[in-house]
Design an enzyme around this catalytic site. Structure first.
Site, mmCIF file in Angstrom:
data_model
loop_
_atom_site.group_PDB
_atom_site.id
_atom_site.type_symbol
_atom_site.label_atom_id
_atom_site.label_comp_id
_atom_site.label_asym_id
_atom_site.label_seq_id
_atom_site.Cartn_x
_atom_site.Cartn_y
_atom_site.Cartn_z
ATOM 1 N N GLY A 150 24.109 62.980 45.678
ATOM 2 C CA GLY A 150 24.499 64.261 46.464
ATOM 3 C C GLY A 150 25.777 64.714 46.351
ATOM 4 C CG ASP A 200 23.048 69.082 35.598
ATOM 5 O OD1 ASP A 200 23.991 69.513 35.170
ATOM 6 O OD2 ASP A 200 22.655 69.230 36.819
ATOM 7 C CE1 TYR A 251 21.570 75.505 40.070
ATOM 8 C CE2 TYR A 251 19.262 76.263 39.579
ATOM 9 C CZ TYR A 251 20.535 75.849 39.214
ATOM 10 O OH TYR A 251 20.572 75.519 37.773
HETATM 11 C C1 GLA Z 1 23.074 72.335 38.819
HETATM 12 C C2 GLA Z 1 21.870 72.444 37.534
HETATM 13 C C3 GLA Z 1 22.564 72.877 36.318
HETATM 14 C C4 GLA Z 1 23.635 74.201 36.315
HETATM 15 C C5 GLA Z 1 24.486 73.593 37.429
HETATM 16 C C6 GLA Z 1 25.388 75.132 37.680
HETATM 17 O O1 GLA Z 1 23.831 71.335 38.471
HETATM 18 O O2 GLA Z 1 21.233 71.180 37.450
HETATM 19 O O3 GLA Z 1 21.383 73.306 35.467
HETATM 20 O O4 GLA Z 1 22.737 75.320 36.698
HETATM 21 O O5 GLA Z 1 23.747 73.534 39.172
HETATM 22 O O6 GLA Z 1 26.233 75.240 36.712
#
Ligand code: GLA
Length: 412
Positions: A150, A200, A251
């Site tokens: 987290g 990620d 988000y």
């Molecule tokens: C999170 C998401 C990624 C990316 C970042 C912001 O980590 O998992 O895919 O969008 O936010 O850059």
């Protein structure tokens, strides 16, 4: 789950061996059986290129030494039993019964990854086993992690990718890292319900020792990038430990605002505009909505900052590369509105302590700050951030140096 320690490449290999041995022992205790192997996948820190990946743009993360570890063996009865040492919990489910949302909490990422592998052919990413398409059956999995949970360092991607690699290899499937990354993203998008981009999962699969990786998320091509001579430059990370606030809903809202802006501007994605030469203000002039204009301005200018940073690092101009990172933070604070007081105070304290540049890293609304710094200033940066946090009445942050490390791998 253990907190972060400073870790170099050698320490990572040593850490891998130690973890593998301790996971092997724990597996025998929990499942009364021997694991067939141990796999690992790292968390990440993103140097620059934030909220660009779901806009077909550029990102430049690197894989952390901190990883999630999975000891695993196959089962003949189609059941999955997964025990997490960090959650201190065992969850069981039948592979055949997996449907999006069927398992939640930390085990949802595990179940989602297995579901995504099983149904890979449905999305045109068929897997090949020794005798053709593999039938993915039951497994026992024991999981531990050194990636802070987290904190915005992609503990979920580390979990998906380590499980994905373990389950694929247990069934004799040698999938391309990029394919596993896309299947891991699908687990998160379609099973867990988090509409993340690919950054990620891509860096967790494709991370490299001593290199950050520039990804073009439109062509899906990775390009290793040196951050500089470790004798001169280092990357510092501040885990603000600020609680994540509203992260999923916000988000998703950012993502949909970008899609609306692109639609109103008549382009497939905001990336198309980043590639043009005109100033962002001119490209966005026809967008009536002020909020959408600011969101799109962040994405366009951020893509340009990523490419500038790559050129500046190649030219050895770390000070100017650092300025781009600080400009990224401003843009994320003012135009994209994903920072919180803890991240802003950390950035200011780091800049005052003498780093080249600093910014929030990851999805935002809490999480971590990353800085590009002259080598050897960890202690100074740490006390600067701690003093400022104490004065602001914030909890104690964690400050550590991070060096680029290997991506997903088998460790035993
Ligand atoms: C999170 C998401 C990624 C990316 C970042 C912001 O980590 O998992 O895919 O969008 O936010 O850059």
């Amino acid at each position: 789950m253990s907190r972060i320690d400073d870790a170099s490449g050698d320490e990572v290999s040593r850490g891998d061996a130690e973890r593998a041995a301790s996971l092997d022992g724990a597996f025998r205790r929990v499942f009364a059986a021997e694991p067939a192997g141990v796999w690992a996948a790292p968390g990440r820190v993103n140097l620059i290129g934030e909220h660009t990946d779901y806009n077909d743009g550029f990102v430049m993360p690197f894989a952390l030494p901190q990883s999630t570890y999975v000891a695993a063996r196959r089962r003949a009865d189609g059941q999955v039993r997964v025990h997490s040492l960090f959650a201190e919990e065992t969850v069981e489910f039948a592979v055949d019964a997996l449907r999006p949302g069927a398992v939640d909490g930390w085990a949802g990422y595990v179940a989602g990854m297995i579901w995504s592998l099983r149904t890979a052919a449905d999305v045109g990413l068929p897997l090949e086993g020794p005798g053709g398409a593999p039938v993915l059956g039951g497994v026992d999995l024991l999981i531990d992690s050194t990636v802070p949970h987290g904190a915005g360092l992609s503990s979920s991607a580390a979990l998906e990718c380590s499980v994905g690699l373990a389950v694929a290899e247990l069934h004799g499937v040698s999938a391309e890292p990029l394919t596993l990354a896309r299947l891991a993203q699908r687990a998160e998008n379609d099973f867990v319900g988090m509409p993340c981009g690919l950054m990620d999962q891509m860096i967790s699969m494709l991370g490299e020792p001593a290199r950050a990786v520039l990804f073009d998320t439109r062509s899906l091509t990775p390009r290793p990038v040196s951050v500089g001579d470790p004798a001169e430059v280092e990357v510092l990370v501040v885990d603000t430990r600020a609680p994540h606030r509203l992260v999923d809903g916000e988000y998703a809202a950012r993502r949909s605002q970008c899609e609306q802006a692109a639609a109103q501007l008549g382009v497939a994605s905001l990336r198309a505009l980043s590639d043009l030469d005109e100033p962002a203000e001119e490209l966005l002039a026809s967008l009536d909505d002020e909020l959408l204009r600011r969101r799109a301005r962040h994405v366009i200018t951020e893509n340009r900052r990523v490419l500038e940073t790559v050129d500046l690092l190649a030219a050895g101009d770390v000070a100017a590369a650092g300025e781009r990172m600080t400009a990224s933070h401003r843009s994320l604070r003012e135009d994209y509105e994903v920072t919180v007081p803890e991240t802003d105070v950390a950035v200011d304290a780091l800049l005052d302590s003498g780093v080249h540049g600093a910014r929030i890293t990851g999805g935002g609304f809490g999480g971590c700050v990353v800085a590009l710094a002259p080598a050897g200033m960890l202690a100074r940066a740490r006390s600067a951030v701690r003093d400022r946090y104490a004065a602001a009445g914030f909890g104690e942050p964690e400050v550590f140096a991070a060096s680029p490390s290997a991506g997903a791998r088998r460790v035993a």
